[in-house]
Write a protein that holds these residues in place. Structure first.
Motif, PDB file in Angstrom:
ATOM      1  N   TRP A 189      -3.985   5.014   4.034  1.00  0.00           N
ATOM      2  CA  TRP A 189      -3.659   4.892   2.613  1.00  0.00           C
ATOM      3  C   TRP A 189      -4.869   4.559   1.756  1.00  0.00           C
ATOM      4  O   TRP A 189      -4.733   3.933   0.716  1.00  0.00           O
ATOM      5  N   LEU A 190      -6.034   4.816   2.189  1.00  0.00           N
ATOM      6  CA  LEU A 190      -7.190   4.419   1.371  1.00  0.00           C
ATOM      7  C   LEU A 190      -8.027   5.645   1.101  1.00  0.00           C
ATOM      8  O   LEU A 190      -8.377   6.362   2.003  1.00  0.00           O
ATOM      9  N   ARG A 191      -8.328   5.859  -0.174  1.00  0.00           N
ATOM     10  CA  ARG A 191      -9.129   7.006  -0.521  1.00  0.00           C
ATOM     11  C   ARG A 191     -10.564   6.753  -0.170  1.00  0.00           C
ATOM     12  O   ARG A 191     -11.074   5.681  -0.412  1.00  0.00           O
ATOM     13  N   LYS A 237     -11.391   1.248 -11.046  1.00  0.00           N
ATOM     14  CA  LYS A 237     -10.633   2.352 -11.640  1.00  0.00           C
ATOM     15  C   LYS A 237      -9.276   1.863 -12.136  1.00  0.00           C
ATOM     16  O   LYS A 237      -8.776   2.346 -13.145  1.00  0.00           O
ATOM     17  N   PHE A 241       9.290   6.530  -3.775  1.00  0.00           N
ATOM     18  CA  PHE A 241       7.897   6.831  -3.455  1.00  0.00           C
ATOM     19  C   PHE A 241       7.658   6.693  -1.953  1.00  0.00           C
ATOM     20  O   PHE A 241       7.018   7.546  -1.331  1.00  0.00           O
ATOM     21  N   LEU A 242       8.190   5.612  -1.374  1.00  0.00           N
ATOM     22  CA  LEU A 242       8.010   5.388   0.061  1.00  0.00           C
ATOM     23  C   LEU A 242       8.628   6.516   0.865  1.00  0.00           C
ATOM     24  O   LEU A 242       8.017   7.050   1.795  1.00  0.00           O
ATOM     25  N   LEU A 245      -1.354  -0.617 -20.304  1.00  0.00           N
ATOM     26  CA  LEU A 245       0.074  -0.513 -20.000  1.00  0.00           C
ATOM     27  C   LEU A 245       0.756  -1.867 -20.137  1.00  0.00           C
ATOM     28  O   LEU A 245       1.970  -1.938 -20.271  1.00  0.00           O
ATOM     29  N   ARG A 268       0.822  -1.206   0.000  1.00  0.00           N
ATOM     30  CA  ARG A 268       0.000   0.000   0.000  1.00  0.00           C
ATOM     31  C   ARG A 268       0.853   1.251   0.000  1.00  0.00           C
ATOM     32  O   ARG A 268       0.377   2.337  -0.326  1.00  0.00           O
ATOM     33  N   GLY A 269       2.135   1.117   0.354  1.00  0.00           N
ATOM     34  CA  GLY A 269       2.986   2.294   0.453  1.00  0.00           C
ATOM     35  C   GLY A 269       3.554   2.741  -0.882  1.00  0.00           C
ATOM     36  O   GLY A 269       4.092   3.834  -0.973  1.00  0.00           O
ATOM     37  N   VAL A 270       3.470   1.897  -1.918  1.00  0.00           N
ATOM     38  CA  VAL A 270       3.954   2.308  -3.233  1.00  0.00           C
ATOM     39  C   VAL A 270       2.758   2.440  -4.169  1.00  0.00           C
ATOM     40  O   VAL A 270       1.725   1.839  -3.930  1.00  0.00           O
ATOM     41  N   PRO A 271       2.903   3.228  -5.235  1.00  0.00           N
ATOM     42  CA  PRO A 271       1.766   3.427  -6.140  1.00  0.00           C
ATOM     43  C   PRO A 271       1.309   2.117  -6.762  1.00  0.00           C
ATOM     44  O   PRO A 271       2.138   1.233  -7.033  1.00  0.00           O
ATOM     45  N   PHE A 281       2.470   8.266 -18.284  1.00  0.00           N
ATOM     46  CA  PHE A 281       1.935   7.168 -19.092  1.00  0.00           C
ATOM     47  C   PHE A 281       0.821   7.673 -19.995  1.00  0.00           C
ATOM     48  O   PHE A 281       0.489   7.048 -20.989  1.00  0.00           O
ATOM     49  N   HIS A 329       1.217   9.430  -5.051  1.00  0.00           N
ATOM     50  CA  HIS A 329       1.271   8.148  -5.750  1.00  0.00           C
ATOM     51  C   HIS A 329       0.658   8.254  -7.142  1.00  0.00           C
ATOM     52  O   HIS A 329       1.100   7.599  -8.077  1.00  0.00           O
ATOM     53  N   PHE A 354      -6.573   7.948 -14.932  1.00  0.00           N
ATOM     54  CA  PHE A 354      -5.938   7.667 -16.223  1.00  0.00           C
ATOM     55  C   PHE A 354      -6.815   8.177 -17.371  1.00  0.00           C
ATOM     56  O   PHE A 354      -6.335   8.827 -18.297  1.00  0.00           O
ATOM     57  N   ALA A 405      10.271   2.441  -6.121  1.00  0.00           N
ATOM     58  CA  ALA A 405       9.356   2.250  -4.990  1.00  0.00           C
ATOM     59  C   ALA A 405       9.922   2.878  -3.730  1.00  0.00           C
ATOM     60  O   ALA A 405       9.189   3.505  -2.951  1.00  0.00           O
ATOM     61  N   VAL A 420       0.297   1.561  -9.735  1.00  0.00           N
ATOM     62  CA  VAL A 420       0.825   1.372 -11.092  1.00  0.00           C
ATOM     63  C   VAL A 420       2.167   0.665 -11.055  1.00  0.00           C
ATOM     64  O   VAL A 420       2.458  -0.205 -11.882  1.00  0.00           O
ATOM     65  N   LEU A 421       2.976   1.072 -10.078  1.00  0.00           N
ATOM     66  CA  LEU A 421       4.327   0.520  -9.999  1.00  0.00           C
ATOM     67  C   LEU A 421       4.250  -0.989  -9.794  1.00  0.00           C
ATOM     68  O   LEU A 421       4.887  -1.756 -10.517  1.00  0.00           O
ATOM     69  N   MET A 434       8.571   6.682 -12.813  1.00  0.00           N
ATOM     70  CA  MET A 434       8.105   5.486 -13.507  1.00  0.00           C
ATOM     71  C   MET A 434       8.739   5.355 -14.886  1.00  0.00           C
ATOM     72  O   MET A 434       9.127   4.269 -15.301  1.00  0.00           O
ATOM     73  N   ALA A 470       2.467   8.984 -10.472  1.00  0.00           N
ATOM     74  CA  ALA A 470       3.188   7.938 -11.201  1.00  0.00           C
ATOM     75  C   ALA A 470       2.624   7.725 -12.594  1.00  0.00           C
ATOM     76  O   ALA A 470       3.334   7.261 -13.482  1.00  0.00           O
ATOM     77  N   ILE A 471       1.332   8.013 -12.819  1.00  0.00           N
ATOM     78  CA  ILE A 471       0.781   7.705 -14.139  1.00  0.00           C
ATOM     79  C   ILE A 471       0.749   8.914 -15.064  1.00  0.00           C
ATOM     80  O   ILE A 471       0.307   8.794 -16.203  1.00  0.00           O
ATOM     81  N   SER A 485      -8.462   0.488 -15.783  1.00  0.00           N
ATOM     82  CA  SER A 485      -8.169   1.336 -16.943  1.00  0.00           C
ATOM     83  C   SER A 485      -6.692   1.268 -17.308  1.00  0.00           C
ATOM     84  O   SER A 485      -6.292   1.768 -18.349  1.00  0.00           O
ATOM     85  N   PRO A 493     -11.593   6.763 -13.463  1.00  0.00           N
ATOM     86  CA  PRO A 493     -10.147   6.622 -13.258  1.00  0.00           C
ATOM     87  C   PRO A 493      -9.390   7.893 -13.644  1.00  0.00           C
ATOM     88  O   PRO A 493      -9.735   8.547 -14.632  1.00  0.00           O
ATOM     89  N   PHE A 525      -4.976  -3.916   0.485  1.00  0.00           N
ATOM     90  CA  PHE A 525      -6.007  -3.038   1.049  1.00  0.00           C
ATOM     91  C   PHE A 525      -7.068  -3.880   1.754  1.00  0.00           C
ATOM     92  O   PHE A 525      -7.516  -3.552   2.855  1.00  0.00           O
ATOM     93  N   PHE A 583      -1.795   9.950  -1.446  1.00  0.00           N
ATOM     94  CA  PHE A 583      -2.388   9.285  -2.603  1.00  0.00           C
ATOM     95  C   PHE A 583      -2.162  10.074  -3.870  1.00  0.00           C
ATOM     96  O   PHE A 583      -1.889   9.515  -4.929  1.00  0.00           O
ATOM     97  N   SER A 623       6.659   9.672   0.666  1.00  0.00           N
ATOM     98  CA  SER A 623       5.413   9.521   1.421  1.00  0.00           C
ATOM     99  C   SER A 623       5.672   9.701   2.909  1.00  0.00           C
ATOM    100  O   SER A 623       4.904  10.371   3.603  1.00  0.00           O
TER     101      SER A 623
END
Lengths: 270, 244
Positions: free
Chosen positions: B242-244, A194, B208-209, A201, A68-71, B172, B165, B64, B205, A73-74, B184, B168-169, A197, B62, A138, B162, B212
């Motif tokens: 960490w949860l939206r 979500k 990112f950590l 990739l 959960r600590g990294v995105p 893309f 994080h 994206f 990673a 996508v990664l 990325m 990162a996209i 999508s 999304p 999660f 979040f 964060s």
């Protein structure tokens, strides 16, 4: 007017559009399979986190906090690539002979015979597994919390009836856990929807990739310019599609929660 | 070990782009979210419906897709609007479109957090403020806002992480220009060069950590400052949701 209608009808049912509609199956498959795996990994993770054996508990905790600590996508990109390499490395250790190794000039795979070609189905399964792994972290947290909010009295009563530890776990603890876990799991499900999508990739020709292809300026030598850059229209369709899916999932989860909450006296039901 | 340090150095310029995207969109998204949350709680049905719809749409789709949608919209206006004005280089630049979409996205999520906090502001305090004859602006400034931000801060911290994080996209969906690569893209390019997935993705990673954790630390400091009048500082929980 009717000519217009005929044009639009034939436009949205041409071969490429039909392929686009068919590609929704990838998204749906990834969401459903990934979601199921997320619940499975969540259950495993929560069990590990609750374990009395310290190393197992550590594994559960590290899994749920690192992922959960990294995105997302990664991890979503990393897992399929790493898995493919691991398999190729294993094949290489079985198949490759020294002259094969000498003949190989690229950095990877070690020899040409060890190459594992991944098509859409393989990538789709790997993508679903990595969705399951990411969102399982999660779900681990959600289920771990839900297991702790089952009233103690229920467990004590089950124990007083002489249930064994596994009976207690499967017949009482996990059965009652769902009511507390459902709101959190519904959030996780929305995240998974979500995340579907992102399939393009991993080289899957999913709805996003097709929307891009179909919307790009379309020129046919026989007809001339069919349409200019219509990509935003196609993306708008996807935007609305995802909102509708979210709306639908919300309704379904509401119904499930109402059903799961039957006969349970608690403040969980609003 | 040396390889690892080299790798860390390779990624250092890349993390700047991720931090830029987050830092550029957080303040604007914050302000936008306050208006959206107030709009959602507004008594006027039109404003309330509009804000509600906006929040629902951007939370329900999304990021994206939102990137692709906004970018292709900007592209389709290019010939008609941006080019004659000589603005194409700016409007179509990822460093502009990226934060723009992130603002639209994070504003919706943050507004939902603020709206929840707004409804949790104690009624009695608002009534007392009204009894003192405060105007609506005064009520908001002196009673509602201080309560709201304290209630919302822990959840807002999660949202900021979040959002980081989510950066990162960005590349893309948007074109990479020259050497402007984020974590990325750097990881992906290095991977395509020597196929060492474990090293490159782990270093990305780690970055990112690390960022964060810095965000959690800084926002924890702010939270402690916000709560300095409380007898025992509750402190922001270090294990975040960490949860939206």
């Amino acid at each position: 007017m009717s000519e217009d209608l005929a044009f639009w009808l034939s436009y949205i049912t041409n071969g490429k559009h039909l392929t686009w509609y068919a590609s929704f199956q990838f998204t749906i498959f990834a969401a459903v399979f990934g979601g199921t795996l997320a619940v499975v990994f969540g259950l495993i993770g929560a069990t590990l986190k609750n374990s009395r054996f310290l190393p197992l508990r550590l594994i559960g905790t590290v899994y749920s906090s690192i992922v959960r600590g990294v995105p997302d996508v990664l991890f979503f990109l990393f897992f399929p690539l790493a898995f493919e390499q691991a398999v190729e490395w294993f094949i290489a250790s079985q198949v490759c002979t020294p002259d094969m190794l000498a003949a190989q000039s690229a950095a990877w795979p070690p020899c040409k015979e060890a190459n594992w070609f991944l098509g859409t189905p393989e990538y789709l399964i790997l993508a679903s597994v990595s969705l399951g792994l990411v969102y399982g972290a999660f779900a681990t947290n959600v289920i771990h919390g839900a297991l702790r909010s089952v009233p103690k009295g229920q467990l004590e009563a089950a124990r007083a009836y002489g249930m064994s530890a596994s009976q207690l776990l499967w017949r009482v603890h996990i059965r009652q856990m769902w009511v507390y876990a459902l709101p959190g799991l519904s959030n996780v499900w929305m995240l998974i929807i979500k995340a579907t999508s992102l399939l393009s990739l991993l080289q899957i020709a999913d709805i996003v990739l097709w929307a891009d292809r179909l919307g790009a300026p379309n020129f046919l030598p026989a007809v001339g310019l069919v349409h200019e850059d219509w990509r935003w229209r196609y993306y708008l369709v996807l935007f609305v599609f995802y909102i509708l899916v979210t709306l639908l999932s919300e309704k379904v989860f509401e119904a499930i929660m109402r059903r799961a909450g039957r006969g349970i006296l608690s403040e969980v039901r609003h | 070990m040396e390889r690892f340090l080299d790798e860390l150095a390779l990624f250092a310029p890349a993390v700047v782009f991720n931090i830029y995207f987050a830092a550029a969109s957080i303040p604007i998204g914050f302000v936008f979210a306050i208006f959206l949350a107030l709009g959602k709680a507004s008594a006027s049905p039109l404003i309330s419906r509009l804000s509600r719809g906006y929040i629902y749409a951007f939370r329900g789709s999304p990021l994206f897709i939102q990137f692709f949608m906004v970018y292709s919209l900007a592209l389709s206006f290019n010939v008609g609007v941006w080019k004659p004005m000589g603005l194409s280089w700016f409007v179509l630049h990822p460093l502009f479109i990226g934060p723009l979409v992130l603002v639209l996205n994070t504003a919706a999520y943050t507004a939902e957090i603020f709206y929840g906090a707004l409804r949790a502001v104690p009624r009695g305090e608002v009534e007392a403020a009204r009894a003192y004859g405060m105007s609506r602006v005064q009520q908001f400034r002196h009673v509602i806002w201080p309560n709201l931000i304290r209630l919302a801060w822990p959840a807002y911290t999660n949202e900021v992480v979040f959002l980081f994080h989510a950066t990162a996209i960005v590349y893309f969906a948007l074109p990479v220009i020259g050497q402007q690569k984020d974590l990325m893209i750097t990881a992906k390019e290095l991977f395509e060069r020597d196929y060492n997935a474990f090293l490159h993705f782990s270093v990305a990673a780690l970055y990112f950590l690390a960022v964060s954790l810095v965000v959690f630390f800084l926002f924890g400091l702010v939270y402690r400052r916000l709560m300095r009048h409380m007898p025992a500082a509750p402190g922001l929980r270090f294990a975040p949701k960490w949860l939206r």
